[in-house]
Design an enzyme around this catalytic site. Structure first.
Site, PDB file in Angstrom:
ATOM      1  N   TYR A 103       0.685  -1.251   0.033  1.00  0.00           N
ATOM      2  CA  TYR A 103      -0.026  -0.110  -0.030  1.00  0.00           C
ATOM      3  C   TYR A 103       0.948   1.135  -0.037  1.00  0.00           C
ATOM      4  CZ  TYR A 103      -3.188   3.479   1.621  1.00  0.00           C
ATOM      5  OH  TYR A 103      -3.701   4.758   1.797  1.00  0.00           O
ATOM      6  N   SER A 133      11.933  13.008   1.398  1.00  0.00           N
ATOM      7  CA  SER A 133      12.102  12.915   2.893  1.00  0.00           C
ATOM      8  C   SER A 133      13.570  12.430   3.356  1.00  0.00           C
ATOM      9  CB  SER A 133      11.235  11.785   3.417  1.00  0.00           C
ATOM     10  OG  SER A 133      11.612  11.351   4.752  1.00  0.00           O
ATOM     11  N   GLU A 135      14.498  10.398   5.290  1.00  0.00           N
ATOM     12  CA  GLU A 135      14.554   8.912   5.540  1.00  0.00           C
ATOM     13  C   GLU A 135      15.158   8.176   4.405  1.00  0.00           C
ATOM     14  OE1 GLU A 135      13.489   6.642   8.227  1.00  0.00           O
ATOM     15  OE2 GLU A 135      13.207   8.443   9.586  1.00  0.00           O
ATOM     16  N   TYR A 156       8.917   2.758   3.191  1.00  0.00           N
ATOM     17  CA  TYR A 156       8.287   4.172   3.341  1.00  0.00           C
ATOM     18  C   TYR A 156       9.617   5.143   2.415  1.00  0.00           C
ATOM     19  CZ  TYR A 156       8.115   9.063   4.330  1.00  0.00           C
ATOM     20  OH  TYR A 156       7.841  10.640   4.257  1.00  0.00           O
ATOM     21  N   LYS A 160       9.820   6.617  -1.071  1.00  0.00           N
ATOM     22  CA  LYS A 160      10.062   8.075  -1.518  1.00  0.00           C
ATOM     23  C   LYS A 160      11.136   8.316  -2.357  1.00  0.00           C
ATOM     24  CE  LYS A 160       7.357  10.752   0.941  1.00  0.00           C
ATOM     25  NZ  LYS A 160       6.492  11.849   0.564  1.00  0.00           N
ATOM     26  N   HIS A 186      10.092  17.729  10.537  1.00  0.00           N
ATOM     27  CA  HIS A 186       9.867  18.920  10.882  1.00  0.00           C
ATOM     28  C   HIS A 186       8.301  18.852  11.630  1.00  0.00           C
ATOM     29  CE1 HIS A 186       8.782  17.987   6.771  1.00  0.00           C
ATOM     30  NE2 HIS A 186       7.638  18.552   7.012  1.00  0.00           N
TER      31      HIS A 186
END
Length: 350
Positions: A103, A133, A135, A156, A160, A186
């Site tokens: 997903y 990001s 990450e 994730y 990205k 942030h």
């Protein structure tokens, strides 16, 4: 006659989307946002700037859509004809991405592709911002900048990275004005309640109010570069006003552990960490990013961007807001910081 700027924001109901909507409205943009259909209202962060769209003074308009539906996305972009698109929408929780990797890829990675392709097919000169990001850097040693390689450590982050490279490909292949904003962590009083900083400040406020006794957390040793969300959305806007489409790292240049954030908030609230914090292994990630710290020198030089709010200020701003949210009188230092550093604040009270 001056052309009225029109912007489309995905993820408009989230922390960044709500602040960005306020910023653009303050700059006289006509702002459009995509929201998902749901059985409950999820527009709380933007309710204070929303007026009836039939009102001649309306500046904010909402449209139902889903990042997994390319036809919907194409229709919205075709009908609105925006000058700028800010793509903030995603499955954005790192820990959740381990439980829902497919997903996460469909929404976070392919969602960006669907929007880029809809813009390309529209034939219009649309400026595009992709919310990338920190990450993505994963295991790459700090400090991280625009040239640092990506060594992602979560579904994730992998999603990205895909969206990042698609943005660059559309920029280079189709001469699109497409930018990646590689934002480090942030936060704000509008941060989602499952993210660790907000979980901490909200949890402590509830402990102070007698509503809870303990705060359950995972890894306290991860180090992050934490900044203040309203300043970061200003940098998003600056990227699309730049002469050329480029990618920018955005952060504060400082790093602090989750443990340090926890200790700072507890000290500000006058509580004892040991008495109220419990470690829950279920909150640990299968793989962890140890240290993130931004080298934002490019944004400082080319966009004239420099953050006013650093770590200690952020702690106080968030804690004051969450104390107010549970009906307590805030300590007030965070409120004073906002008044002092942002005398002409464009966003509403949190």
């Amino acid at each position: 006659m001056k052309h009225e700027m029109k912007a489309l924001i995905t993820g408009i109901t989230g922390q960044d989307g709500s602040y960005l909507a306020e910023l653009l409205v303050s700059k006289d943009y006509e702002v459009h946002g995509i929201i998902r259909r749901a059985s409950t209202f999820n527009t709380g962060r933007i309710d204070h700037i929303y007026v009836d769209p039939h009102n001649p003074n309306a500046r904010l308009f909402l449209h139902y859509g889903d990042l997994s539906d390319s036809e919907q996305i194409s229709n919205i972009i075709y009908n609105i004809k925006p000058d700028e698109v800010y793509h903030l929408g995603a499955q954005s929780h790192v820990r959740v991405s381990f439980d829902s990797p497919e997903y996460t890829g469909n929404v976070t990675a392919l969602g960006a592709t669907r929007i880029l392709e809809a813009i390309r097919r529209s034939g219009n000169a649309v400026k595009f911002y992709q919310a990338s990001s920190s990450e993505m850097f994963g295991a790459s040693p700090p400090p991280q900048n625009e040239e640092t390689p990506y060594r992602s450590k979560s579904p994730y982050a992998c999603a990205k990275v895909y969206a990042y490279w698609m943005t660059r490909n559309y920029r280079e292949g189709y001469n699109m004005f497409a930018c990646n904003g590689i934002l480090f962590n942030h936060e704000s009083p509008r941060r989602g309640e499952t993210f660790v900083t907000r979980k901490i400040t909200r949890g402590i406020a509830r402990i102070l109010a007698g509503k809870e006794k303990y705060l359950y957390l995972g890894n306290l040793d991860a180090k992050r570069d934490w900044g203040y969300a309203p300043e970061y959305v200003e940098c998003m806007w600056k990227m699309l006003q730049n002469d050329e489409p480029e990618d920018f790292v955005v952060g504060t240049g400082e790093t602090h552990s989750v443990r340090k954030f926890l200790e700072e908030v507890f000290a500000y609230a006058g509580l004892d960490v040991e008495a109220h914090v419990r470690i829950d292994p279920s909150y640990f990630r299968p793989t962890e990013v140890e240290v993130l710290v931004a080298d934002y020198s490019k944004a400082k030089k080319k966009l004239n961007w420099n953050p006013k709010i650093k770590f200690e200020d952020l702690v106080k701003i968030m804690m004051d807001a969450d104390m107010r949210a549970v009906g307590l009188e805030p300590i007030g230092e965070g409120d004073e910081i906002l008044v002092k550093k942002f005398p002409n604040r464009w966003w509403g009270v949190d």
